[in-house]
Design a protein around this motif. Structure first.
Motif, PDB file in Angstrom:
ATOM      1  N   GLU A  90       8.321  -3.548   7.368  1.00  0.00           N
ATOM      2  CA  GLU A  90       7.709  -2.228   7.160  1.00  0.00           C
ATOM      3  C   GLU A  90       6.793  -2.366   5.957  1.00  0.00           C
ATOM      4  OE1 GLU A  90      10.760   0.797   6.931  1.00  0.00           O
ATOM      5  OE2 GLU A  90      11.010   0.689   9.110  1.00  0.00           O
ATOM      6  N   ILE A  92       4.843  -0.621   3.233  1.00  0.00           N
ATOM      7  CA  ILE A  92       4.792   0.685   2.560  1.00  0.00           C
ATOM      8  C   ILE A  92       3.563   0.683   1.654  1.00  0.00           C
ATOM      9  CG2 ILE A  92       6.018   2.290   1.032  1.00  0.00           C
ATOM     10  CD1 ILE A  92       7.736   1.752   3.483  1.00  0.00           C
ATOM     11  N   ARG A  94       1.402   2.840  -1.181  1.00  0.00           N
ATOM     12  CA  ARG A  94       1.611   3.955  -2.112  1.00  0.00           C
ATOM     13  C   ARG A  94       0.359   4.224  -2.942  1.00  0.00           C
ATOM     14  NH1 ARG A  94       7.108   4.983  -2.483  1.00  0.00           N
ATOM     15  NH2 ARG A  94       8.462   3.316  -1.785  1.00  0.00           N
ATOM     16  N   GLY A  99       9.619   9.172  -4.294  1.00  0.00           N
ATOM     17  CA  GLY A  99      10.638   8.615  -3.409  1.00  0.00           C
ATOM     18  C   GLY A  99      11.348   7.418  -4.015  1.00  0.00           C
ATOM     19  N   SER A 100      11.611   6.414  -3.167  1.00  0.00           N
ATOM     20  CA  SER A 100      12.457   5.293  -3.591  1.00  0.00           C
ATOM     21  C   SER A 100      11.856   4.526  -4.772  1.00  0.00           C
ATOM     22  CB  SER A 100      12.719   4.350  -2.419  1.00  0.00           C
ATOM     23  OG  SER A 100      11.524   3.727  -2.023  1.00  0.00           O
ATOM     24  N   ASP A 175       1.931   8.481   0.119  1.00  0.00           N
ATOM     25  CA  ASP A 175       2.353   7.150   0.554  1.00  0.00           C
ATOM     26  C   ASP A 175       2.564   7.170   2.066  1.00  0.00           C
ATOM     27  OD1 ASP A 175       4.883   8.294   0.996  1.00  0.00           O
ATOM     28  OD2 ASP A 175       5.675   7.598  -0.912  1.00  0.00           O
ATOM     29  N   LYS A 177       4.016   4.485   5.714  1.00  0.00           N
ATOM     30  CA  LYS A 177       4.595   3.241   6.234  1.00  0.00           C
ATOM     31  C   LYS A 177       3.803   2.798   7.451  1.00  0.00           C
ATOM     32  CE  LYS A 177       7.639   3.264   9.249  1.00  0.00           C
ATOM     33  NZ  LYS A 177       7.875   2.993  10.675  1.00  0.00           N
ATOM     34  N   THR A 201       6.067   9.537   8.859  1.00  0.00           N
ATOM     35  CA  THR A 201       5.892   8.222   8.225  1.00  0.00           C
ATOM     36  C   THR A 201       4.949   8.257   7.023  1.00  0.00           C
ATOM     37  OG1 THR A 201       4.077   7.633   9.711  1.00  0.00           O
ATOM     38  CG2 THR A 201       6.282   7.033  10.441  1.00  0.00           C
ATOM     39  N   CYS A 202       4.461   9.458   6.694  1.00  0.00           N
ATOM     40  CA  CYS A 202       3.561   9.602   5.536  1.00  0.00           C
ATOM     41  C   CYS A 202       4.146  10.662   4.597  1.00  0.00           C
ATOM     42  CB  CYS A 202       2.199  10.170   5.942  1.00  0.00           C
ATOM     43  SG  CYS A 202       1.268   9.217   7.122  1.00  0.00           S
ATOM     44  N   ARG A 203       3.813  10.587   3.332  1.00  0.00           N
ATOM     45  CA  ARG A 203       4.048  11.750   2.471  1.00  0.00           C
ATOM     46  C   ARG A 203       2.706  12.435   2.268  1.00  0.00           C
ATOM     47  NH1 ARG A 203       8.172   8.639  -0.262  1.00  0.00           N
ATOM     48  NH2 ARG A 203      10.180   9.668   0.055  1.00  0.00           N
ATOM     49  N   ARG A 219      14.362  15.550   4.553  1.00  0.00           N
ATOM     50  CA  ARG A 219      15.164  14.736   3.618  1.00  0.00           C
ATOM     51  C   ARG A 219      15.740  15.595   2.496  1.00  0.00           C
ATOM     52  NH1 ARG A 219      10.413  11.409   3.593  1.00  0.00           N
ATOM     53  NH2 ARG A 219      10.613   9.572   4.933  1.00  0.00           N
TER      54      ARG A 219
END
Ligand code: UDP
Length: 261
Positions: A90, A92, A94, A99-100, A175, A177, A201-203, A219
């Motif tokens: 995956e 990612i 940004r 997030g993470s 961000d 994926k 899959t996007c923010r 989430r």
């Protein structure tokens, strides 16, 4: 196009065979999962919106020369896509830290990154999609250097294009994926963009209010996921301003379409 047997079922999509060995049907489900499948629900109409939004973005990317798996949208929930061998990573991308990343490194939420940051996660649900270094990709031969160089170039173009597209409709691309696959063309492997690009899959944050228009609504239990995805679709010009797409009429539309096939 006749739907054949189920080849693969993921968290949000199902892949079916077709009579053409090179093409498959990608079906968008309403299932929503987060935190490595620990949180699950069904959100009526989500798949319909993601199908439309992903179709819109991937066909726009095609127009700027980014090769991808989309052939055409079939109906409210399905697309015909090229069968590819998915690279098990995956990617990612940004632009703003959240997030993470913020949790892992203690970076302040909302920090604007000077350059886009690409991270790699191994696609493995059992392991919780762990973050890996580029060197791991080569050490375990998940992809070769040439492929990753090509993917990185494509990612930066996709990111530039998508930042501009969303900026034009008052949305910040925080961000997202991406997944890529190998396709055999005249005996040679070509790397193409695969999977989906959607608010799952996007923010996506509203440019003025920072309102979240993406899966973080699920989430973080913010509610109103369908109105947020509908807002993205409307601003992209996929749905008409006057159409009041609620969860109910999205699913109704979807079942009407199914019956008429
Ligand atoms: N993302 C995704 N699928 C995944 C993991 C992440 O689509 O399995 C997307 C996510 O929606 C976000 C970006 O990738 O737009 C970065 O996600 P992050 O690593 O911050 O994930 P979190 O753990 O916060 O969901």
């Amino acid at each position: 196009m006749k739907k054949g047997k189920k080849l693969y079922e993921g968290k949000a999509k199902i892949i079916y065979a077709t009579q053409d060995k090179d093409l498959v049907i990608q079906y968008f489900k309403d299932d929503a999962t987060a935190f490595n499948n620990q949180k699950k629900t069904t959100i009526d109409g989500k798949g319909v919106l993601n199908n439309r939004i992903s179709e819109h973005i991937l066909s726009n990317l095609s127009q700027i020369g980014i090769k991808n798996h989309l052939v055409k949208r079939l109906n409210m929930r399905e697309q015909i896509v090229k069968l590819v061998e998915i690279i098990p990573i995956e990617f990612i991308v940004r632009n703003v830290a959240t997030g993470s990343l913020t949790k892992r490194l203690g970076i302040e939420d909302g920090t604007v990154l000077k350059e886009p940051l690409i991270e790699y996660c191994l696609k493995d649900d059992k392991l919780g999609d762990p973050l890996i270094a580029e060197e791991h990709i080569y050490a375990f031969e998940w992809a070769n250097k040439k492929e990753i160089e090509k993917v990185k170039k494509m990612i930066l173009r996709i990111n530039d294009f998508m930042i501009g597209m969303f900026r034009g409709i008052g949305i910040k691309l925080i961000d997202f994926k991406l997944e890529f696959g190998r396709l055999k063309v005249n005996g040679k492997n070509e790397i193409i963009l695969a999977d989906e690009i959607s608010p799952d899959t996007c923010r996506l944050w509203d440019s003025i209010t920072d309102k979240k228009l993406d899966k973080d609504r699920f989430r973080k239990d913010l509610g109103d996921l369908i109105p947020a995805y509908t807002e993205v679709a409307k601003r992209l010009g996929i749905l008409h301003e006057q159409s009041n797409v609620s969860a109910v009429n999205v699913t109704q539309l979807s079942s009407v379409k199914k019956k008429s096939r």
